[in-house]
Enzyme design. Sequence first.
Site, PDB file in Angstrom:
ATOM      1  N   HIS A  99      -1.022   1.868   7.302  1.00  0.00           N
ATOM      2  CA  HIS A  99      -1.937   0.927   7.956  1.00  0.00           C
ATOM      3  C   HIS A  99      -1.895   1.244   9.455  1.00  0.00           C
ATOM      4  O   HIS A  99      -0.863   1.699   9.961  1.00  0.00           O
ATOM      5  CB  HIS A  99      -1.465  -0.520   7.827  1.00  0.00           C
ATOM      6  CG  HIS A  99      -1.247  -1.036   6.441  1.00  0.00           C
ATOM      7  ND1 HIS A  99      -0.129  -0.730   5.710  1.00  0.00           N
ATOM      8  CD2 HIS A  99      -1.979  -1.886   5.679  1.00  0.00           C
ATOM      9  CE1 HIS A  99      -0.194  -1.360   4.545  1.00  0.00           C
ATOM     10  NE2 HIS A  99      -1.305  -2.057   4.489  1.00  0.00           N
ATOM     11  N   ASP A 102       1.205   0.016  11.200  1.00  0.00           N
ATOM     12  CA  ASP A 102       2.493   0.648  10.839  1.00  0.00           C
ATOM     13  C   ASP A 102       2.829   1.753  11.824  1.00  0.00           C
ATOM     14  O   ASP A 102       3.994   2.001  12.116  1.00  0.00           O
ATOM     15  CB  ASP A 102       2.442   1.322   9.454  1.00  0.00           C
ATOM     16  CG  ASP A 102       1.952   0.407   8.363  1.00  0.00           C
ATOM     17  OD1 ASP A 102       2.181  -0.800   8.472  1.00  0.00           O
ATOM     18  OD2 ASP A 102       1.347   0.922   7.406  1.00  0.00           O
ATOM     19  N   GLU A 230      -8.428  -2.403  -3.585  1.00  0.00           N
ATOM     20  CA  GLU A 230      -7.133  -2.588  -4.267  1.00  0.00           C
ATOM     21  C   GLU A 230      -7.003  -4.022  -4.752  1.00  0.00           C
ATOM     22  O   GLU A 230      -6.681  -4.926  -3.976  1.00  0.00           O
ATOM     23  CB  GLU A 230      -5.992  -2.230  -3.292  1.00  0.00           C
ATOM     24  CG  GLU A 230      -4.629  -2.266  -3.949  1.00  0.00           C
ATOM     25  CD  GLU A 230      -3.512  -1.861  -2.993  1.00  0.00           C
ATOM     26  OE1 GLU A 230      -3.695  -0.922  -2.194  1.00  0.00           O
ATOM     27  OE2 GLU A 230      -2.450  -2.505  -3.058  1.00  0.00           O
ATOM     28  N   GLU A 266      -2.510  -1.006  -8.346  1.00  0.00           N
ATOM     29  CA  GLU A 266      -1.076  -1.162  -8.089  1.00  0.00           C
ATOM     30  C   GLU A 266      -0.408  -1.853  -9.274  1.00  0.00           C
ATOM     31  O   GLU A 266      -0.867  -2.898  -9.743  1.00  0.00           O
ATOM     32  CB  GLU A 266      -0.873  -1.978  -6.803  1.00  0.00           C
ATOM     33  CG  GLU A 266       0.593  -2.233  -6.504  1.00  0.00           C
ATOM     34  CD  GLU A 266       0.863  -2.638  -5.074  1.00  0.00           C
ATOM     35  OE1 GLU A 266       0.126  -2.173  -4.166  1.00  0.00           O
ATOM     36  OE2 GLU A 266       1.797  -3.413  -4.860  1.00  0.00           O
ATOM     37  N   ASP A 337       3.949   2.481  -3.058  1.00  0.00           N
ATOM     38  CA  ASP A 337       3.877   1.219  -2.323  1.00  0.00           C
ATOM     39  C   ASP A 337       5.080   0.405  -2.800  1.00  0.00           C
ATOM     40  O   ASP A 337       4.959  -0.565  -3.541  1.00  0.00           O
ATOM     41  CB  ASP A 337       2.550   0.505  -2.623  1.00  0.00           C
ATOM     42  CG  ASP A 337       2.328  -0.675  -1.691  1.00  0.00           C
ATOM     43  OD1 ASP A 337       3.263  -1.004  -0.934  1.00  0.00           O
ATOM     44  OD2 ASP A 337       1.235  -1.260  -1.720  1.00  0.00           O
TER      45      ASP A 337
HETATM   46  C1  XUL Z   1      -0.026  -5.506  -0.615  1.00  0.00           C
HETATM   47  C2  XUL Z   1      -0.358  -4.091  -0.805  1.00  0.00           C
HETATM   48  C3  XUL Z   1      -0.739  -3.349   0.419  1.00  0.00           C
HETATM   49  C4  XUL Z   1      -1.835  -2.374   0.214  1.00  0.00           C
HETATM   50  C5  XUL Z   1      -2.342  -1.760   1.485  1.00  0.00           C
HETATM   51  O1  XUL Z   1       0.361  -6.154  -1.763  1.00  0.00           O
HETATM   52  O2  XUL Z   1      -0.275  -3.569  -1.888  1.00  0.00           O
HETATM   53  O3  XUL Z   1       0.396  -2.733   0.924  1.00  0.00           O
HETATM   54  O4  XUL Z   1      -1.440  -1.347  -0.634  1.00  0.00           O
HETATM   55  O5  XUL Z   1      -2.778  -2.695   2.383  1.00  0.00           O
HETATM   56 CO    CO Z   2      -0.575  -1.621  -2.517  1.00  0.00          CO
END
Ligand code: XUL
Ligand code: CO
Length: 441
Positions: A99, A102, A230, A266, A337
């Site tokens: 990000h 970061d 996402e 995710e 992640d």
């Molecule tokens: C939050 C998450 C984030 C995204 C990117 O749950 O998964 O880290 O991957 O903003």
């Molecule tokens: Co994520």
Amino acid sequence: MTYFNNINRIQYEGPKSNNPLAFKFYNPEEKVGGKTMEEILRFGVAYWHTFTEDLSDPFGAGTAIRPWDKYQGMDRAKARVEAAFEFFEKINAPFFAFHDVDIAPEGDTLAESNKNLDTIVAMIKEYMKDSKTKLLWNTVNNFSHPRFVHGAGSSSNADVFAYAAAKVKKGLEVGKELGAENYVFWGGREGYETLLNTDMKLEMDNLGRFFHMANDYAKEIGFDAQFLIEPKPKEPTSHQYDFDVASGYAFLQHYGLEDVLKFNIEANHATLAGHTFEHELHYARIHNMLGSVDANQGHPLLGWDTDEFPTDLHTTVLAMYEILKNGGLGRGGLNFDAKVRRGSFTPEDLFHAHIAGMDSFAVGLKVAQRLIDDRVLEDVLEDRYASFKEGIGLDIVEGNTDFHKLEEHALGLTEISNKSGKLERIKATINQYLLTTFAGK
Ligand code: XUL
Ligand code: CO
């Protein structure tokens, strides 16, 4: 300056190795189904969890020992870049992701934040020249700062909508500058807490407009990365607008965005939505919407996003099965992640965690490829749905029937016999594949 002085480049040593700082299953050059593991798995290191995270939790301070954090402000940001590229090289990572906040601290104004970003992006670009590690994706954090209290692209405040757009505009420029393969949108605050003060229709319409404008700008500057949304059902808001792949797909279709964005799926977000990881991958795959993966896992007993490194082999097998059936991840990858636990606070733990995750997905890949080669699940489906290959079943799938003909068929049936779903047998077979793939190695 180097930060991981007692750690050498992690090598593949095979399943019998006792060396904790070696891969046991991830052998980057080994071919599986015609491609190398490195080409298929496309592992990415998440900058935020690995170089920025201090391992604090709502009940206590950070525990992470991070030698680069002895600096402050921009000096710390620069030290993190040095540490990051040393880590990428030593763990042999083909990709990383970040990000905006970061990599560079936010300034007092947007202009100052952008200036800080420019300095660090230029430094990252220099490091990338001598590194094989590429940018899998970048994104902007439009959720942590208090200005995003009511959302970003779905904020009730038009000034915040504009501020969020300006940050994404910069993020797209940064992505282009660093040659990002993808650009990710995770809408941390794109949702709501209560309908008592929320105009859901306006917020969703605005979010649709936001994505269209982002796409227009990417085209304008010639940034051709794959765009990814996402999904996550909750946390931090009670109701996120992109709850899961199915609701996210409906949103994209409704706003004419289904050709603009695919999904970054995710694992822990899937389980928060009450789905399995493989359900989300499968749903995206059958709609040709699987773009990339945030590889982690949730804690089975905790109801929030714990972002653990993936170690559950049954899940990595089923995830890799979906990815192989998808023909791979294309421009996407497996981005960790994932963060080390608060008790795993040493720099060395960052290596152990990534080795665990990479080995777990390598096992998943090899077992899934064998399952596919032997048509284990394909044969199950073929047998289970055989009634749609002939007779009335074939008429149904070919659109050659109607309710009159179906009633006629049903009236003519004397008995209906169903076949067993054989779930226990299938699960035992998967265990057998898991246990025999590396036997004798
Ligand atoms: C939050 C998450 C984030 C995204 C990117 O749950 O998964 O880290 O991957 O903003
Ligand atoms: Co994520």
